[in-house]
Write an enzyme that holds these catalytic residues in place. Structure first.
Site, mmCIF file in Angstrom:
data_model
loop_
_atom_site.group_PDB
_atom_site.id
_atom_site.type_symbol
_atom_site.label_atom_id
_atom_site.label_comp_id
_atom_site.label_asym_id
_atom_site.label_seq_id
_atom_site.Cartn_x
_atom_site.Cartn_y
_atom_site.Cartn_z
ATOM 1 N N ARG A 41 0.845 -1.185 0.000
ATOM 2 C CA ARG A 41 0.000 0.000 0.000
ATOM 3 C C ARG A 41 0.884 1.240 0.000
ATOM 4 O O ARG A 41 1.829 1.351 0.779
ATOM 5 C CB ARG A 41 -0.896 0.011 1.247
ATOM 6 N N ARG A 82 -5.100 2.237 -4.692
ATOM 7 C CA ARG A 82 -4.302 1.488 -3.726
ATOM 8 C C ARG A 82 -4.497 -0.013 -3.888
ATOM 9 O O ARG A 82 -5.583 -0.463 -4.278
ATOM 10 C CB ARG A 82 -4.588 1.911 -2.290
ATOM 11 N N ASP A 115 -6.835 -1.403 1.071
ATOM 12 C CA ASP A 115 -7.318 -0.596 2.190
ATOM 13 C C ASP A 115 -7.819 -1.548 3.264
ATOM 14 O O ASP A 115 -8.595 -2.468 2.959
ATOM 15 C CB ASP A 115 -8.513 0.263 1.752
ATOM 16 N N ASP A 140 -9.668 -0.826 6.773
ATOM 17 C CA ASP A 140 -10.196 0.212 7.661
ATOM 18 C C ASP A 140 -11.020 -0.408 8.778
ATOM 19 O O ASP A 140 -11.917 -1.232 8.516
ATOM 20 C CB ASP A 140 -11.089 1.189 6.886
#
Length: 203
Positions: free
Chosen positions: A119, A128, A131, A133
């Protein structure tokens, strides 16, 4: 997922499992004691997107103090916050975890998984490879700038809400209410279920 236990006829030749062992297995999932429920969103729009998401799921499962309990269907979504057609589409999914890691340690692990998949954080809303999150952690509500909980934009993102709702129709986003209600309030335009794709739940 753990299969339900179905009682069969008793066998006097089989010694019963001590209650203490049963309790440890049920509550700890072999290594977890008093785990917390966390929801993590995954996204990728570079390289082999499905393979990357599966690698992230597997990497989370391989983390001491983390067990993956559910993996959502895959969605394909238009990139957020950029001109249409300027980036490849994302694959998105949501994972439900049980973890004994505190939020800060779970964040460190999430960032380490991102880095393992190369990343790069050159620009906001940039493309990217991965991710990872943290959407929510138990019922924690925090405005810590290092990790705001729940995720400050999860309630308005169909690419988080739709797969999460598929995985857990009764889910609640702390401070915002039901995921079903939040999903009804946002547009699903550009967020498409990919029924031809599937992420495996680690064994």
């Amino acid at each position: 997922m753990t299969a339900p236990f179905i009682k069969g006829p008793s066998d006097p030749t089989v010694q019963p499992v001590p209650a203490s062992v049963v309790d440890r297995v049920d509550a700890a999932d072999t290594t977890l004691s008093n785990p917390k429920r966390a929801v993590v969103a995954l996204g990728s729009n570079l390289g082999n997107r499905l393979e990357t998401l599966q690698g992230a799921v597997d990497a989370l499962e391989d983390t001491p103090g983390v067990r993956v309990k559910g993996v959502s269907p895959v969605y394909e979504t238009e990139p957020w916050g950029v001109d249409p057609g300027s980036q490849p589409a994302y694959f998105n999914a949501v994972v439900v975890l049980k973890t004994t890691l505190p939020p800060s340690s779970l964040l460190e692990r999430a960032q380490a998984v991102e880095e393992a998949f190369h990343r790069v954080r050159d620009e906001r809303w940039g493309p990217r490879t991965l991710d990872v999150d943290i959407v929510s952690y138990a019922d924690v509500v925090s405005d810590d700038p290092q990790l705001t909980l729940p995720h400050p934009r999860a309630h308005e993102r169909a690419f988080v809400l739709a797969p999460w709702h598929d995985l857990d129709p009764d889910a609640q986003l702390p401070g915002h209410g039901s995921v079903a209600g939040l999903l009804d309030a946002v547009t699903r335009e550009g967020v498409t279920p990919r029924e031809d794709l599937e992420l495996r739940l680690p064994e």
